[in-house]
Motif scaffolding. Sequence first.
Motif, PDB file in Angstrom:
ATOM      1  N   LYS A 197      30.158   0.922 -21.532  1.00  0.00           N
ATOM      2  CA  LYS A 197      30.176   1.443 -22.891  1.00  0.00           C
ATOM      3  C   LYS A 197      30.592   0.316 -23.838  1.00  0.00           C
ATOM      4  CE  LYS A 197      29.139   5.735 -21.978  1.00  0.00           C
ATOM      5  NZ  LYS A 197      27.841   6.300 -22.432  1.00  0.00           N
ATOM      6  N   MET A 198      29.769   0.042 -24.845  1.00  0.00           N
ATOM      7  CA  MET A 198      30.105  -0.935 -25.876  1.00  0.00           C
ATOM      8  C   MET A 198      29.954  -0.247 -27.234  1.00  0.00           C
ATOM      9  SD  MET A 198      28.510  -4.590 -24.585  1.00  0.00           S
ATOM     10  CE  MET A 198      26.810  -4.182 -24.999  1.00  0.00           C
ATOM     11  N   ASN A 199      30.283  -0.976 -28.300  1.00  0.00           N
ATOM     12  CA  ASN A 199      30.139  -0.379 -29.630  1.00  0.00           C
ATOM     13  C   ASN A 199      28.711  -0.434 -30.147  1.00  0.00           C
ATOM     14  OD1 ASN A 199      29.958  -3.085 -30.101  1.00  0.00           O
ATOM     15  ND2 ASN A 199      31.829  -3.240 -31.325  1.00  0.00           N
ATOM     16  N   VAL A 200      27.805  -0.933 -29.316  1.00  0.00           N
ATOM     17  CA  VAL A 200      26.365  -0.861 -29.601  1.00  0.00           C
ATOM     18  C   VAL A 200      25.682  -0.356 -28.336  1.00  0.00           C
ATOM     19  CG1 VAL A 200      26.327  -2.706 -31.322  1.00  0.00           C
ATOM     20  CG2 VAL A 200      26.000  -3.273 -28.915  1.00  0.00           C
ATOM     21  N   PRO A 201      24.578   0.371 -28.452  1.00  0.00           N
ATOM     22  CA  PRO A 201      23.913   0.905 -27.255  1.00  0.00           C
ATOM     23  C   PRO A 201      23.132  -0.174 -26.515  1.00  0.00           C
ATOM     24  CG  PRO A 201      22.646   1.449 -29.217  1.00  0.00           C
ATOM     25  CD  PRO A 201      23.904   0.785 -29.703  1.00  0.00           C
ATOM     26  N   LEU A 202      23.079  -0.021 -25.195  1.00  0.00           N
ATOM     27  CA  LEU A 202      22.178  -0.841 -24.387  1.00  0.00           C
ATOM     28  C   LEU A 202      20.835  -0.122 -24.326  1.00  0.00           C
ATOM     29  CD1 LEU A 202      24.509  -1.876 -21.426  1.00  0.00           C
ATOM     30  CD2 LEU A 202      23.688  -3.338 -23.276  1.00  0.00           C
ATOM     31  N   GLU A 203      19.763  -0.874 -24.445  1.00  0.00           N
ATOM     32  CA  GLU A 203      18.428  -0.279 -24.452  1.00  0.00           C
ATOM     33  C   GLU A 203      17.575  -0.948 -23.384  1.00  0.00           C
ATOM     34  OE1 GLU A 203      14.875  -0.395 -27.626  1.00  0.00           O
ATOM     35  OE2 GLU A 203      16.685   0.615 -28.392  1.00  0.00           O
ATOM     36  N   VAL A 204      16.908  -0.147 -22.580  1.00  0.00           N
ATOM     37  CA  VAL A 204      16.084  -0.655 -21.482  1.00  0.00           C
ATOM     38  C   VAL A 204      14.652  -0.166 -21.642  1.00  0.00           C
ATOM     39  CG1 VAL A 204      15.699  -0.598 -18.974  1.00  0.00           C
ATOM     40  CG2 VAL A 204      18.033  -0.782 -19.880  1.00  0.00           C
ATOM     41  N   SER A 205      13.701  -1.082 -21.571  1.00  0.00           N
ATOM     42  CA  SER A 205      12.286  -0.708 -21.565  1.00  0.00           C
ATOM     43  C   SER A 205      11.805  -0.700 -20.125  1.00  0.00           C
ATOM     44  CB  SER A 205      11.464  -1.694 -22.395  1.00  0.00           C
ATOM     45  OG  SER A 205      11.537  -2.991 -21.842  1.00  0.00           O
ATOM     46  N   SER A 206      10.833   0.146 -19.827  1.00  0.00           N
ATOM     47  CA  SER A 206      10.339   0.236 -18.450  1.00  0.00           C
ATOM     48  C   SER A 206       8.819   0.249 -18.430  1.00  0.00           C
ATOM     49  CB  SER A 206      10.884   1.492 -17.764  1.00  0.00           C
ATOM     50  OG  SER A 206      10.525   2.645 -18.503  1.00  0.00           O
ATOM     51  N   ALA A 207       8.270  -0.187 -17.302  1.00  0.00           N
ATOM     52  CA  ALA A 207       6.816  -0.209 -17.125  1.00  0.00           C
ATOM     53  C   ALA A 207       6.503  -0.105 -15.645  1.00  0.00           C
ATOM     54  CB  ALA A 207       6.234  -1.493 -17.719  1.00  0.00           C
ATOM     55  N   ARG A 208       5.292   0.301 -15.323  1.00  0.00           N
ATOM     56  CA  ARG A 208       4.907   0.475 -13.922  1.00  0.00           C
ATOM     57  C   ARG A 208       3.454   0.106 -13.719  1.00  0.00           C
ATOM     58  NH1 ARG A 208       2.795   6.235 -14.284  1.00  0.00           N
ATOM     59  NH2 ARG A 208       2.475   6.244 -12.044  1.00  0.00           N
ATOM     60  N   GLY A 209       3.096  -0.162 -12.461  1.00  0.00           N
ATOM     61  CA  GLY A 209       1.717  -0.496 -12.137  1.00  0.00           C
ATOM     62  C   GLY A 209       1.600  -1.114 -10.758  1.00  0.00           C
ATOM     63  N   PRO A 210       0.352  -1.368 -10.302  1.00  0.00           N
ATOM     64  CA  PRO A 210       0.155  -1.916  -8.948  1.00  0.00           C
ATOM     65  C   PRO A 210       0.443  -3.411  -8.861  1.00  0.00           C
ATOM     66  CG  PRO A 210      -1.955  -1.575 -10.033  1.00  0.00           C
ATOM     67  CD  PRO A 210      -0.923  -1.014 -10.948  1.00  0.00           C
ATOM     68  N   ARG A 211       0.388  -4.097 -10.031  1.00  0.00           N
ATOM     69  CA  ARG A 211       0.594  -5.548 -10.042  1.00  0.00           C
ATOM     70  C   ARG A 211       1.606  -5.905 -11.128  1.00  0.00           C
ATOM     71  NH1 ARG A 211      -3.471  -8.605  -7.460  1.00  0.00           N
ATOM     72  NH2 ARG A 211      -5.084  -7.289  -6.509  1.00  0.00           N
ATOM     73  N   GLU A 262       0.842  -1.202   0.000  1.00  0.00           N
ATOM     74  CA  GLU A 262       0.000   0.000   0.000  1.00  0.00           C
ATOM     75  C   GLU A 262       0.873   1.247   0.000  1.00  0.00           C
ATOM     76  OE1 GLU A 262      -3.684   1.990   2.559  1.00  0.00           O
ATOM     77  OE2 GLU A 262      -2.912  -0.005   3.095  1.00  0.00           O
ATOM     78  N   GLY A 263       0.559   2.162  -0.923  1.00  0.00           N
ATOM     79  CA  GLY A 263       1.330   3.391  -1.027  1.00  0.00           C
ATOM     80  C   GLY A 263       2.533   3.273  -1.955  1.00  0.00           C
ATOM     81  N   TYR A 264       2.705   2.113  -2.574  1.00  0.00           N
ATOM     82  CA  TYR A 264       3.825   1.871  -3.491  1.00  0.00           C
ATOM     83  C   TYR A 264       3.299   1.389  -4.829  1.00  0.00           C
ATOM     84  CZ  TYR A 264       7.198   2.158   0.374  1.00  0.00           C
ATOM     85  OH  TYR A 264       7.972   2.591   1.419  1.00  0.00           O
ATOM     86  N   GLU A 265       4.165   1.358  -5.827  1.00  0.00           N
ATOM     87  CA  GLU A 265       3.864   0.727  -7.102  1.00  0.00           C
ATOM     88  C   GLU A 265       5.090  -0.055  -7.571  1.00  0.00           C
ATOM     89  OE1 GLU A 265       3.058   3.463 -10.272  1.00  0.00           O
ATOM     90  OE2 GLU A 265       4.636   4.860  -9.654  1.00  0.00           O
ATOM     91  N   LEU A 266       4.846  -1.023  -8.432  1.00  0.00           N
ATOM     92  CA  LEU A 266       5.940  -1.840  -8.966  1.00  0.00           C
ATOM     93  C   LEU A 266       6.464  -1.213 -10.258  1.00  0.00           C
ATOM     94  CD1 LEU A 266       4.540  -5.466  -8.466  1.00  0.00           C
ATOM     95  CD2 LEU A 266       6.084  -4.189  -6.962  1.00  0.00           C
ATOM     96  N   MET A 267       7.762  -1.340 -10.469  1.00  0.00           N
ATOM     97  CA  MET A 267       8.383  -0.880 -11.712  1.00  0.00           C
ATOM     98  C   MET A 267       9.295  -1.979 -12.239  1.00  0.00           C
ATOM     99  SD  MET A 267       9.381   3.083 -10.927  1.00  0.00           S
ATOM    100  CE  MET A 267       8.160   4.241 -10.297  1.00  0.00           C
ATOM    101  N   GLY A 322       1.712  -8.371 -13.125  1.00  0.00           N
ATOM    102  CA  GLY A 322       1.096  -8.827 -14.371  1.00  0.00           C
ATOM    103  C   GLY A 322       0.327  -7.752 -15.102  1.00  0.00           C
ATOM    104  N   GLU A 323       0.282  -6.535 -14.562  1.00  0.00           N
ATOM    105  CA  GLU A 323      -0.501  -5.463 -15.189  1.00  0.00           C
ATOM    106  C   GLU A 323       0.316  -4.178 -15.316  1.00  0.00           C
ATOM    107  OE1 GLU A 323      -3.906  -5.099 -12.674  1.00  0.00           O
ATOM    108  OE2 GLU A 323      -4.796  -7.004 -13.332  1.00  0.00           O
ATOM    109  N   LEU A 324       1.617  -4.337 -15.561  1.00  0.00           N
ATOM    110  CA  LEU A 324       2.468  -3.156 -15.696  1.00  0.00           C
ATOM    111  C   LEU A 324       2.254  -2.506 -17.058  1.00  0.00           C
ATOM    112  CD1 LEU A 324       5.823  -4.494 -14.183  1.00  0.00           C
ATOM    113  CD2 LEU A 324       3.932  -3.360 -13.007  1.00  0.00           C
ATOM    114  N   GLU A 325       2.279  -1.188 -17.077  1.00  0.00           N
ATOM    115  CA  GLU A 325       2.079  -0.444 -18.335  1.00  0.00           C
ATOM    116  C   GLU A 325       3.248   0.496 -18.565  1.00  0.00           C
ATOM    117  OE1 GLU A 325      -1.656   1.554 -18.155  1.00  0.00           O
ATOM    118  OE2 GLU A 325      -2.830  -0.300 -18.045  1.00  0.00           O
ATOM    119  N   LYS A 326       3.618   0.648 -19.827  1.00  0.00           N
ATOM    120  CA  LYS A 326       4.731   1.524 -20.190  1.00  0.00           C
ATOM    121  C   LYS A 326       4.301   2.983 -20.133  1.00  0.00           C
ATOM    122  CE  LYS A 326       6.954  -1.953 -23.049  1.00  0.00           C
ATOM    123  NZ  LYS A 326       7.480  -2.341 -24.365  1.00  0.00           N
TER     124      LYS A 326
END
Length: 833
Positions: A813-827, A599-604, A829-833
Amino acid sequence: MAKKNYKTKIVLIDAHAILHRAYHALPDFSSSKGEPTGGLYGLASMMLRIIADLKPDYIFACYDRAEPTFRKQVYDEYKAGRAKAEPELVAQIIRSRDIFTALHIPIYDLAGFEADDIIGTIVEKLSKGVRGETSGSLEDSPRTRQASSAQIIIASGDMDTLQLVDDDRVVVFTLKKGLNDTVVYDEKMVRERYGFEPKFLIDYKGLRGDPSDNIIGVEGIGEKTATTLIQEFGTIEDIYKQIKKDEQVLLDRGVKARILEILKNSEEEAIFSKTLATIRRDAGIDFKLPKETWAETFETTKAEGLFNDLEFRTLIGRLKKLEIGPRPTGEVGLQGSSKSNFSRPGSAEGGEPAVGSPTSSEPEVVLHSPAEELEIKQLAIALWLINSDTTNPKLEDIFEYTRTEDLAKAKEKLLADLEKLGLTKIYQEVELPLIPILEEAQARGIKVDKKLLADLSVDYHAKLKDLEKKIYELAGSEFNINSPKQLGEILFTKLNLSVKGLKKTAGGSQSTRESEIAKLKDVHPIINEILAYRELQKLLSTYIDNLPKLLDEDDILHPTLNQTGTTTGRMSSTNPNVQNIPTRGEQGAAIRTAFVAREGYELMAFDYSQIELRVLAALSQDPELIKIFNEGKDIHTSVASRVFGVIEGDVTKEMRRRAKVINFGIIYGMGVNALKANLGTTRDEAQEFMDNYFASFPTIKKYFELVIEGARDRGYTETLFGRRRYLPALHSQLPQIKASAERMAMNAPLQGTAADIIKLAMIRADKDIKEAGLSDKAFLLLQIHDELIFEVKEGLSAKVMPLIKKSMEEVIKMNVPLEVSSARGPRWGELEK
């Protein structure tokens, strides 16, 4: 039949029977050198169990020989239905003699005879002593007279030896299932199971036959009829005496005229089958009782050395804990033992943890100082870095490796070896800083919606019932879906599905493992229903019904995050394995939805995108792959255009799907046949796709060739950060083991480098969160492969999400970029970008 207390115990080992059972329980078990060791592990584990529980005075191992037996000489079809032993099993049969030699156990065998016959002969020689007929058996001496009144325990996985059972003086300790479900048969037990005395088992086989040995018996007589005939008339000879004397007696006692006619026409087959089934007791072996008992001569040095060579870490611990010596009062005889671990059929008592479980038989080391606990954890990580095959090392592993039980000296040795191998940096900068981060994550844990799981349980059990009904309808009858035997009968006998290309079990029947029956997906609709049933049942037992039992009083789950749990450097988790919750499909999503924020938090969630393909670009230096990532293109679409020879705008969804399979197949060293199966195409087409891939990315092919060549020369692969994976199996003489090692060599630098990156990302994110003053508002909870799950105070997403994303993307640092996707939500299984 009064039970007796025996002063002496003699154990006779049917080595082949136990080894066969162990091998088929652990068929893919092998050492880091590529030596197949599953059968050896099971045999050695069983021997330690027998020694610990039975405390025998004498032990003898009995073997089959490669030469044809007398049974084969008189009946060429004897055991003709049995599959030829695999090379891996043959190698372990030969090697297994080293186990008995190391354990100071004499070995007996003789050309032309089976292990059963050797056992029968030893039993007979000892039995003659019991009857006072020492002449022609064993020399008359005090120890012989003591041994001749001993209890003889036959340890075997073969039920044929039950014919040797005599009262409770000669008993059979056998395996009911696998390697841990055991039972001891005395005469009473045999009568309860078969309805007659042990001596009649050869008559039973003479009438009924034995398909496993290809003994024909009397055609038309089954188990029930054979049992009734023996109960009424005794031996086969007695039955035929009665037929010749007055066959009407058989009819008067309920024998059907048809059965009588069958018997009259089959006397030769019955007698011959009985002869084949009879264990010989006259093999020409020179059997002698040692001058000293086994316990008086045994010492562990040789066995420790052999187990160390075979990499049986757990067994070394069990070996050292063996209490060898006189049997305590009240423990003589299986039936009178107050500490016996053996069980009768149906008993819930007894048994040991599953073979192959690395910590199953080792008690936890209790330490008095938190500082000592931390130091042992640090040294365990050091040992694992030195040899990654030693996953989740224990204190005794540290002592075994360093050859000292002094922690200070052990530390000195391990740190010196780290330095020598160039592993100090990854130890100090990656692994050690991770310890407190993981401890904090585990201590906090993740909240679980117990009510949702309860609702899911009701819903999914109902779905399981529906699947059960569909399977019964498609099968045309009800049966135990969880019984491999019954399922096999339905699929391959009743429905007559094709068995072409399917593997068999140890007993020669068709395997019903998921990997095997999945090959029949398109053959019959029942297969998809069975696979769905198994999937749902696994989710229920592993997660939906099990998770509530693991929660604390606040409904918080604290899964164990294992820093040293894999050979590649990746993390693992247990209690439960949260990394194995399905990521796709409605059912996996439903389970993830039960993981909720406080309660009072969210998942990321923060997930590295295609990290292993990016690592492949960095390590291989392939210009085309580097270009795709640096231009920000979709990797699967770009690869599809090259493999299928179309412009990117014309790439279809199916082309992209296939390209994705090829991409990940390349990473994991997938061969043409595996690629064919995963793509659902022909071998020629799969070969064409693979050829096109390497033609488009020639540097990648050359890179993998150099990795395998280097690993073969040096004995190990390395990640970008120097983490090693030793692969001595690259020099194996067994083609399939060598090929498997080559696939590991291809994948280890990629998967290991990705593991190093995400570990560094956890450290960097933790540092950045603290520096931002958010350590009491943002908490790491889980690491799931390439994904990190955090719990963050509500209202802080705009600040925390870009912070963690940047930490992960800029960690190296590499010769290709690292890419990270993120999402958030209360559960989860129901995280949204």
